[in-house]
Design a protein around this motif. Structure first.
Motif, mmCIF file in Angstrom:
data_model
loop_
_atom_site.group_PDB
_atom_site.id
_atom_site.type_symbol
_atom_site.label_atom_id
_atom_site.label_comp_id
_atom_site.label_asym_id
_atom_site.label_seq_id
_atom_site.Cartn_x
_atom_site.Cartn_y
_atom_site.Cartn_z
ATOM 1 N N VAL A 132 13.101 -12.550 -16.827
ATOM 2 C CA VAL A 132 12.625 -13.734 -17.624
ATOM 3 C C VAL A 132 11.177 -14.060 -17.786
ATOM 4 O O VAL A 132 10.889 -14.969 -18.745
ATOM 5 C CB VAL A 132 12.858 -15.033 -16.200
ATOM 6 N N SER A 166 21.994 -20.678 -14.895
ATOM 7 C CA SER A 166 21.557 -20.797 -16.285
ATOM 8 C C SER A 166 20.891 -19.691 -16.754
ATOM 9 O O SER A 166 21.057 -19.135 -17.945
ATOM 10 C CB SER A 166 21.001 -22.293 -16.611
ATOM 11 N N GLN A 167 19.795 -19.249 -16.054
ATOM 12 C CA GLN A 167 19.092 -18.369 -16.204
ATOM 13 C C GLN A 167 19.679 -16.927 -16.363
ATOM 14 O O GLN A 167 19.657 -16.015 -17.281
ATOM 15 C CB GLN A 167 17.845 -18.085 -15.545
ATOM 16 N N ALA A 169 22.798 -16.595 -17.243
ATOM 17 C CA ALA A 169 23.801 -16.531 -18.181
ATOM 18 C C ALA A 169 23.076 -16.205 -19.372
ATOM 19 O O ALA A 169 23.334 -15.402 -20.378
ATOM 20 C CB ALA A 169 24.225 -17.782 -18.502
ATOM 21 N N THR A 170 21.923 -16.712 -19.524
ATOM 22 C CA THR A 170 20.788 -16.305 -20.692
ATOM 23 C C THR A 170 20.480 -14.893 -20.611
ATOM 24 O O THR A 170 20.536 -14.359 -21.597
ATOM 25 C CB THR A 170 19.763 -17.385 -20.731
ATOM 26 N N MET A 173 23.135 -12.569 -21.823
ATOM 27 C CA MET A 173 23.392 -12.530 -23.087
ATOM 28 C C MET A 173 22.551 -11.795 -23.899
ATOM 29 O O MET A 173 22.690 -11.137 -24.656
ATOM 30 C CB MET A 173 23.396 -13.988 -23.825
ATOM 31 N N GLU A 174 21.289 -11.963 -23.295
ATOM 32 C CA GLU A 174 20.014 -11.211 -24.089
ATOM 33 C C GLU A 174 20.069 -9.854 -23.898
ATOM 34 O O GLU A 174 19.979 -8.924 -24.770
ATOM 35 C CB GLU A 174 18.602 -11.613 -23.517
#
Length: 298
Positions: A132, A166-167, A169-170, A173-174
């Motif tokens: 992150v 939420s983080q 999932a992001t 995806m990244e």
């Protein structure tokens, strides 16, 4: 032939936790694992954790790199494993967090072992919380982290409990955009079924991406020793004041009122303590950038 699995990932991501879990599962299944570990610096802190599991053949590379520049040492240690322990049936290799995974694999693809070792692939451990905040890393360190992801055959997204849904999932995806072929498994404390690793890497893998060298990174290590017991609270206050360029600390600290030194781990500003039931060397290894300019006297 003996299957070889390489565990990669940045400093403090949880590679050793994954390794210890894998060793436990293999032993429970009646397998005979052996371990080759690359430590950053002169002190074998992570190797001590493996040795504590009992009767697991272990070889170490200290202050070196399991990569093209250290291939002779790597070959010598692998040869020693094969000669000293004839009944091993799987080898787990943990690289230092500053190593490029493909360079490490290249050193294992030696003609000396072509008829004995079968390299199955790379498992990269990605630290969800550090990911992150990856933009805060220096450009070369950031680049190394990306390369460790790109070249993985399996990605263990570790410390997934330390970020929001939420983080998570992001991040997933990244990571998937960086590596479209590797499955991404969310893990906590490096817990991943070795049977999944084994089945996923049943077909021999070859790196597909061009290599960006991880050598000459601006990392250094320092050893801190203790002459007297200290308070846990004082240690935590001290770590909170450290700069962000201290990426990883691990070792054993004598604590007031505690019989044996406690296992101390630090990664990305977070501290973890674990009790030890045997006497361990009272010292901590620090890894980061510019640590020679930090006042460690306190």
């Amino acid at each position: 032939m003996i299957d070889v699995y390489l565990y990669s990932g940045f400093l403090g991501s949880g590679k050793t936790s994954l390794l210890l879990n894998s060793i436990s599962q293999l032993k429970t299944a009646g397998r005979k694992p052996a371990v080759l570990m690359n430590e950053f610096g002169e002190i074998p802190v992570d190797s001590d954790s493996v040795a504590a599991t009992g009767e697991v053949p272990l070889k170490e590379l200290l202050s070196g790199c399991i990569c093209c520049t250290g291939s002779e040492k790597t070959e010598a240690q692998l040869q020693a494993l094969l000669e000293d322990y004839e009944d091993i049936d799987v080898i787990l290799i943990e690289t230092t967090g500053a190593a490029h995974p493909v360079e490490a694999l290249d050193a294992v693809y030696s003609p000396l072992f072509s008829d004995r070792l079968r390299v199955k692939g790379i498992v990269t451990v990605a630290d969800a919380l550090r990911w992150v905040h990856r933009e805060e890393l220096s450009p070369r360190i950031h680049s190394l982290m990306l390369e460790q992801i790109r070249h993985a055959h399996i990605i263990a997204l570790n410390k997934s409990d330390l970020v929001t849904e939420s983080q998570l999932a992001t991040i997933s995806m990244e990571l998937a955009n960086l590596n479209t072929s590797a499955p991404i498994i969310q893990t906590v404390q490096g817990k991943l079924d070795f049977s999944f690793i084994e089945k996923t890497l049943a077909v021999e893998k070859q790196p597909q991406q061009p290599i960006i060298s991880g050598k000459h990174l601006p990392l250094s290590s320092k050893v801190i020793t203790f002459s007297n017991p200290v308070k846990k609270s004082d240690v935590e206050v001290w770590t909170a004041a450290l700069p962000d360029t201290v990426y990883r600390m691990k070792g054993y600290i004598p604590i007031e009122g505690v019989k044996n030194p406690m296992l101390f781990q630090y990664a990305y500003g977070m501290v973890n303590w674990m009790p030890e039931y045997v006497k361990m060397p009272e010292r901590v290894v620090v890894i980061g950038e510019g640590i020679d300019h930090i006042d460690w006297s306190s």
